[in-house]
Design a protein around this motif. Structure first.
Motif, PDB file in Angstrom:
ATOM      1  N   SER A 118       3.542   0.787   3.025  1.00  0.00           N
ATOM      2  CA  SER A 118       3.256  -0.196   4.068  1.00  0.00           C
ATOM      3  C   SER A 118       4.504  -0.579   4.861  1.00  0.00           C
ATOM      4  N   THR A 124       6.100  -2.848  -0.451  1.00  0.00           N
ATOM      5  CA  THR A 124       5.215  -2.331  -1.492  1.00  0.00           C
ATOM      6  C   THR A 124       5.968  -2.463  -2.811  1.00  0.00           C
ATOM      7  N   GLU A 132       0.857  -1.195   0.000  1.00  0.00           N
ATOM      8  CA  GLU A 132       0.000   0.000   0.000  1.00  0.00           C
ATOM      9  C   GLU A 132       0.884   1.232   0.000  1.00  0.00           C
ATOM     10  N   THR A 138      -3.798   0.791  -3.372  1.00  0.00           N
ATOM     11  CA  THR A 138      -3.695  -0.590  -2.918  1.00  0.00           C
ATOM     12  C   THR A 138      -3.486  -1.474  -4.150  1.00  0.00           C
TER      13      THR A 138
END
Length: 116
Positions: free
Chosen positions: A97, A102, A63, A78
């Motif tokens: 994240s 990510t 994310e 996302t």
């Protein structure tokens, strides 16, 4: 001999990184494709990207929160989300994240390449 034209976007994704990992997957006239991997990354305070190229970016795993200089709230991306960042639109990474890496796919291309 290894075929450099074939690989996997999730191959050799580090679990933890001190800095973002950027790998150029393809570079040709007017286009560059990169895989970016980041964990708990954010742009430095006060720093804004201001690129001369357009950037199409997609989050494949993890994310990310991106913020544009002309907007007060960040956009959350996302897995499966993508967006076009026009050339010279100031933006920054607010966060990625901390729970998992990510993985981004970024395509950079010249301003004259856009078909609207």
């Amino acid at each position: 001999m290894t075929d450099r034209s074939r690989s996997n976007l999730f191959a050799e994704v580090p679990k933890r990184l001190a800095d973002e990992l950027t790998q150029v997957l393809l570079s040709a006239d007017g286009i560059r494709i990169e895989r970016i991997v980041s964990t708990a990354h954010r742009s430095p305070d006060g720093f804004w990207y201001d690129q001369s190229e357009n950037e199409w970016v997609a989050v494949l795993r993890g994310e990310a929160k991106l913020r544009f200089d002309d907007e007060s709230e960040p956009i959350t991306l996302t897995p499966g989300d993508f967006l076009l960042i026009p050339a010279n639109r100031r933006h920054r990474v607010e966060s990625t994240s901390a729970l998992e890496p990510t993985v981004w796919l970024a395509v950079f291309f010249s301003r004259s390449s856009i078909n609207e």
